[in-house]
Design a protein around this motif. Structure first.
Motif, PDB file in Angstrom:
ATOM      1  N   ASP A 197       0.792  -1.233   0.000  1.00 37.13           N
ATOM      2  CA  ASP A 197       0.000   0.000   0.000  1.00 37.13           C
ATOM      3  C   ASP A 197       0.826   1.285   0.000  1.00 37.13           C
ATOM      4  OD1 ASP A 197       0.968  -0.033   2.567  1.00 37.13           O
ATOM      5  OD2 ASP A 197      -0.988  -0.089   3.553  1.00 37.13           O
ATOM      6  N   LYS A 198       2.159   1.200  -0.002  1.00 39.02           N
ATOM      7  CA  LYS A 198       2.958   2.422  -0.070  1.00 39.02           C
ATOM      8  C   LYS A 198       4.387   2.087  -0.471  1.00 39.02           C
ATOM      9  CE  LYS A 198       4.042   2.335   4.900  1.00 39.02           C
ATOM     10  NZ  LYS A 198       3.968   3.099   6.165  1.00 39.02           N
ATOM     11  N   GLY A 199       5.131   3.134  -0.842  1.00 42.90           N
ATOM     12  CA  GLY A 199       6.539   2.977  -1.150  1.00 42.90           C
ATOM     13  C   GLY A 199       6.807   2.326  -2.499  1.00 42.90           C
ATOM     14  N   PHE A 200       8.068   1.961  -2.714  1.00 39.57           N
ATOM     15  CA  PHE A 200       8.518   1.406  -3.988  1.00 39.57           C
ATOM     16  C   PHE A 200       7.749   0.151  -4.371  1.00 39.57           C
ATOM     17  CE2 PHE A 200      11.148  -1.821  -6.078  1.00 39.57           C
ATOM     18  CZ  PHE A 200      11.402  -1.192  -7.280  1.00 39.57           C
ATOM     19  N   LEU A 201       7.524  -0.735  -3.392  1.00 39.57           N
ATOM     20  CA  LEU A 201       6.840  -1.991  -3.705  1.00 39.57           C
ATOM     21  C   LEU A 201       5.418  -1.750  -4.195  1.00 39.57           C
ATOM     22  CD1 LEU A 201       8.110  -4.271  -0.788  1.00 39.57           C
ATOM     23  CD2 LEU A 201       8.786  -4.335  -3.202  1.00 39.57           C
ATOM     24  N   TYR A 203       4.306   1.016  -5.839  1.00 39.55           N
ATOM     25  CA  TYR A 203       4.344   1.565  -7.189  1.00 39.55           C
ATOM     26  C   TYR A 203       4.739   0.494  -8.209  1.00 39.55           C
ATOM     27  CZ  TYR A 203       3.716   6.284  -5.404  1.00 39.55           C
ATOM     28  OH  TYR A 203       3.198   7.404  -4.813  1.00 39.55           O
ATOM     29  N   ALA A 204       5.687  -0.363  -7.834  1.00 37.96           N
ATOM     30  CA  ALA A 204       6.096  -1.430  -8.745  1.00 37.96           C
ATOM     31  C   ALA A 204       4.937  -2.393  -8.992  1.00 37.96           C
ATOM     32  CB  ALA A 204       7.296  -2.177  -8.166  1.00 37.96           C
ATOM     33  N   GLU A 205       4.267  -2.810  -7.912  1.00 34.49           N
ATOM     34  CA  GLU A 205       3.152  -3.743  -8.055  1.00 34.49           C
ATOM     35  C   GLU A 205       2.011  -3.127  -8.857  1.00 34.49           C
ATOM     36  OE1 GLU A 205      -0.050  -6.325  -5.366  1.00 34.49           O
ATOM     37  OE2 GLU A 205       1.134  -4.712  -4.436  1.00 34.49           O
ATOM     38  N   TYR A 206       1.648  -1.892  -8.517  1.00 29.38           N
ATOM     39  CA  TYR A 206       0.508  -1.268  -9.192  1.00 29.38           C
ATOM     40  C   TYR A 206       0.775  -1.082 -10.676  1.00 29.38           C
ATOM     41  CZ  TYR A 206      -3.444   1.749 -10.208  1.00 29.38           C
ATOM     42  OH  TYR A 206      -4.597   2.258 -10.741  1.00 29.38           O
ATOM     43  N   ASN A 207       1.989  -0.645 -11.013  1.00 28.71           N
ATOM     44  CA  ASN A 207       2.317  -0.443 -12.425  1.00 28.71           C
ATOM     45  C   ASN A 207       2.287  -1.751 -13.209  1.00 28.71           C
ATOM     46  OD1 ASN A 207       3.564   2.436 -13.512  1.00 28.71           O
ATOM     47  ND2 ASN A 207       3.463   2.295 -11.278  1.00 28.71           N
ATOM     48  N   LEU A 208       2.742  -2.843 -12.586  1.00 28.38           N
ATOM     49  CA  LEU A 208       2.663  -4.150 -13.246  1.00 28.38           C
ATOM     50  C   LEU A 208       1.220  -4.582 -13.435  1.00 28.38           C
ATOM     51  CD1 LEU A 208       5.588  -6.088 -11.532  1.00 28.38           C
ATOM     52  CD2 LEU A 208       5.384  -5.553 -13.974  1.00 28.38           C
ATOM     53  N   ARG A 209       0.425  -4.432 -12.394  1.00 31.01           N
ATOM     54  CA  ARG A 209      -0.993  -4.809 -12.490  1.00 31.01           C
ATOM     55  C   ARG A 209      -1.702  -3.957 -13.549  1.00 31.01           C
ATOM     56  NH1 ARG A 209      -3.310  -7.931  -8.381  1.00 31.01           N
ATOM     57  NH2 ARG A 209      -1.906  -8.446  -6.644  1.00 31.01           N
ATOM     58  N   LEU A 210      -1.392  -2.672 -13.552  1.00 30.61           N
ATOM     59  CA  LEU A 210      -2.027  -1.788 -14.521  1.00 30.61           C
ATOM     60  C   LEU A 210      -1.623  -2.150 -15.946  1.00 30.61           C
ATOM     61  CD1 LEU A 210      -3.795   0.677 -15.065  1.00 30.61           C
ATOM     62  CD2 LEU A 210      -1.779   2.129 -14.695  1.00 30.61           C
ATOM     63  N   PHE A 211      -0.343  -2.454 -16.150  1.00 29.91           N
ATOM     64  CA  PHE A 211       0.117  -2.844 -17.484  1.00 29.91           C
ATOM     65  C   PHE A 211      -0.617  -4.085 -17.984  1.00 29.91           C
ATOM     66  CE2 PHE A 211       2.804  -5.687 -19.994  1.00 29.91           C
ATOM     67  CZ  PHE A 211       3.008  -4.911 -21.119  1.00 29.91           C
ATOM     68  N   PHE A 212      -0.663  -5.132 -17.163  1.00 31.01           N
ATOM     69  CA  PHE A 212      -1.287  -6.378 -17.610  1.00 31.01           C
ATOM     70  C   PHE A 212      -2.801  -6.241 -17.755  1.00 31.01           C
ATOM     71  CE2 PHE A 212       2.748  -8.239 -16.033  1.00 31.01           C
ATOM     72  CZ  PHE A 212       3.109  -8.892 -17.199  1.00 31.01           C
ATOM     73  N   TRP A 213      -3.396  -5.327 -17.008  1.00 26.94           N
ATOM     74  CA  TRP A 213      -4.832  -5.081 -17.188  1.00 26.94           C
ATOM     75  C   TRP A 213      -5.063  -4.298 -18.481  1.00 26.94           C
ATOM     76  CZ3 TRP A 213      -7.999  -0.783 -17.535  1.00 26.94           C
ATOM     77  CH2 TRP A 213      -9.367  -1.048 -17.471  1.00 26.94           C
ATOM     78  N   LEU A 214      -4.273  -3.235 -18.692  1.00 25.08           N
ATOM     79  CA  LEU A 214      -4.450  -2.388 -19.868  1.00 25.08           C
ATOM     80  C   LEU A 214      -4.206  -3.147 -21.168  1.00 25.08           C
ATOM     81  CD1 LEU A 214      -2.728   0.995 -18.871  1.00 25.08           C
ATOM     82  CD2 LEU A 214      -5.158   0.655 -19.369  1.00 25.08           C
ATOM     83  N   ILE A 215      -3.251  -4.071 -21.156  1.00 26.80           N
ATOM     84  CA  ILE A 215      -2.854  -4.737 -22.392  1.00 26.80           C
ATOM     85  C   ILE A 215      -4.016  -5.503 -23.025  1.00 26.80           C
ATOM     86  CG2 ILE A 215      -2.070  -6.962 -21.457  1.00 26.80           C
ATOM     87  CD1 ILE A 215      -0.104  -4.861 -23.988  1.00 26.80           C
ATOM     88  N   PHE A 216      -5.010  -5.882 -22.206  1.00 29.70           N
ATOM     89  CA  PHE A 216      -6.152  -6.650 -22.716  1.00 29.70           C
ATOM     90  C   PHE A 216      -7.397  -5.786 -22.910  1.00 29.70           C
ATOM     91  CE2 PHE A 216      -3.533  -9.865 -20.521  1.00 29.70           C
ATOM     92  CZ  PHE A 216      -3.316 -10.726 -21.587  1.00 29.70           C
ATOM     93  N   GLN A 217      -7.249  -4.464 -22.770  1.00 31.02           N
ATOM     94  CA  GLN A 217      -8.400  -3.569 -22.916  1.00 31.02           C
ATOM     95  C   GLN A 217      -8.431  -2.929 -24.302  1.00 31.02           C
ATOM     96  OE1 GLN A 217     -10.641  -3.501 -20.338  1.00 31.02           O
ATOM     97  NE2 GLN A 217      -9.190  -5.007 -19.508  1.00 31.02           N
ATOM     98  N   GLY A 234      -3.553  11.202   4.177  1.00 26.42           N
ATOM     99  CA  GLY A 234      -2.379  11.209   3.319  1.00 26.42           C
ATOM    100  C   GLY A 234      -1.162  10.691   4.045  1.00 26.42           C
ATOM    101  N   ASN A 235       0.020  10.911   3.459  1.00 22.46           N
ATOM    102  CA  ASN A 235       1.239  10.326   4.005  1.00 22.46           C
ATOM    103  C   ASN A 235       1.743  11.007   5.271  1.00 22.46           C
ATOM    104  OD1 ASN A 235       2.663  12.695   3.142  1.00 22.46           O
ATOM    105  ND2 ASN A 235       3.078  11.770   1.150  1.00 22.46           N
ATOM    106  N   PHE A 236       1.092  12.099   5.690  1.00 22.34           N
ATOM    107  CA  PHE A 236       1.493  12.795   6.922  1.00 22.34           C
ATOM    108  C   PHE A 236       0.421  12.682   8.009  1.00 22.34           C
ATOM    109  CE2 PHE A 236       3.148  16.540   9.320  1.00 22.34           C
ATOM    110  CZ  PHE A 236       4.488  16.191   9.328  1.00 22.34           C
TER     111      PHE A 236
END
Length: 362
Positions: free
Chosen positions: A60-64, A66-80, A220-222
């Motif tokens: 839910d935060k940090g590098f992991l 963003y990496a996970e979300y971008n991968l999930r978004l890529f594989f979801w978008l590729i089939f849309q 938010g983050n604060f």
């Protein structure tokens, strides 16, 4: 009917800018799909004029995250199927770039801010380097885009030679009057992300000197640090944390406030040249505000005189400005009446026309 997919990393229920943009595009005649993130505790999606999709994430935060979300978004978008794919800010730009390239579809960049100049990024050298490398790689490949003010448009043009249009983040027009809160208990409102760089380190202790309650609507983050600051300075009775508030509910709360705050630390270009949503939301609600005297805010205030501007964000400066608006009824009424007049000009209708023209030109 052309299909537009727009991508964000946040919870769709609370993103008023994207709700406005997607609703306008849907009413213009596009098949609109907004993709966001499913968070722990996310409420059911609100009914809208456009379609919505949430992607779940383990992190839910940090590098992991963003990496996970971008991968999930890529594989979801590729089939849309889509005619246009729009990346909202830098944190979804890579999947949109890759998928639009693979499928040879039009791509758009919607820059809500100068992402690499956020205080939480510029204050972390390695993180800043990573995001700046992504920006340098991806943004020049987006020849079509828009952003929220002239400075950001000029900065992207200077850095990458792209000519982005300006579509300001103005609110929908709502009916109120300057007299709506006469006789009610005076309270101060902050609405929006509770993030680093929003001056909570000085706003919270300033409340020791202010005889009114501060209502904070947002998270938010604060957020956890704000809780600690409230306890540290003993202002538990003066600061109310409401967390995430749905836009429809926020439109009921904000007009009842006596004073609002728009504060940003002068750290990084994104802060100094910001033009926050809340600045316009307060005007639409008819609420005078204490606001930093940074270029974009000052330019608008020079025309409409809707805010009490301050030259720094020190504790005593914030406290004095809040007390001034709480006690000076003549000044308060003058600014409130100016808000009512400014609302006629600082509303979404004209920006909506620009948005429709932009997508039609694609």
């Amino acid at each position: 009917m052309q299909r537009i997919i727009l991508t964000v990393t946040n919870d769709l229920n609370y993103d008023q800018r994207m709700q406005r943009i997607c609703t306008s595009l849907a009413l213009t005649g596009y098949d609109v799909l907004l993709v966001g993130r499913k968070m722990k505790g996310s409420k059911s999606l609100e009914q809208t004029a456009f379609r919505q999709k949430r992607l779940p994430c383990f992190f839910d935060k940090g590098f992991l995250f963003y990496a996970e979300y971008n991968l999930r978004l890529f594989f979801w978008l590729i089939f849309q199927k889509a005619d246009i794919i729009c990346a909202i800010d830098l944190d979804t730009i890579l999947p949109v770039l890759l998928v639009s390239s693979i499928h040879n579809k039009k791509r758009v960049y919607d820059a809500h801010e100068l992402f690499t100049e956020q205080v939480e990024i510029v204050s972390r050298p390695f993180v800043h380097k990573v995001w700046l490398s992504i920006e340098k790689f991806a943004v020049p490949k987006f020849r079509k885009g828009y952003t929220v003010n002239q400075f950001i448009a000029d900065e992207f043009n200077r850095r990458y030679g792209v000519a982005f249009q300006i579509i300001r983040n103005l609110p929908l027009f709502t009916n109120i009057t300057a007299n709506d809160k006469q006789g009610s208990e005076k309270f101060i409102i902050y609405q929006g992300a509770v993030n680093e760089g929003r001056c909570f380190e000085t706003l919270i202790p300033a409340m020791q000197q202010v005889d009114a309650k501060l209502v904070i609507c947002g998270q938010g983050n604060f957020f956890e640090q704000v809780k600690r600051l409230i306890k540290e300075f003993g202002v538990e009775a003066k600061v109310e944390l409401r967390g995430y508030v749905l836009p429809a509910e926020l439109k009921k709360i904000t007009p009842g406030a006596w004073v609002a705050v728009t504060l940003f630390e002068n750290t990084g270009l994104n802060q100094y040249y910001s033009l926050g949503n809340r600045f316009f939301d307060y005007i639409m609600a008819g609420v005078p505000q204490v606001c930093v005297s940074y270029p974009e805010y000052k330019a608008i205030n020079d025309i409409y005189n809707v805010a009490l501007l301050i030259n720094d964000t020190k504790i005593d400066t914030i406290a004095a400005a809040l007390n001034k608006l709480l006690s000076d009824s003549v000044l308060h009424r003058h600014l409130a009446e100016n808000c009512i007049e400014a609302r006629k000009h600082l509303q979404w209708l004209e920006e909506e026309k620009k948005l429709a023209s932009f997508y039609s030109s694609l």
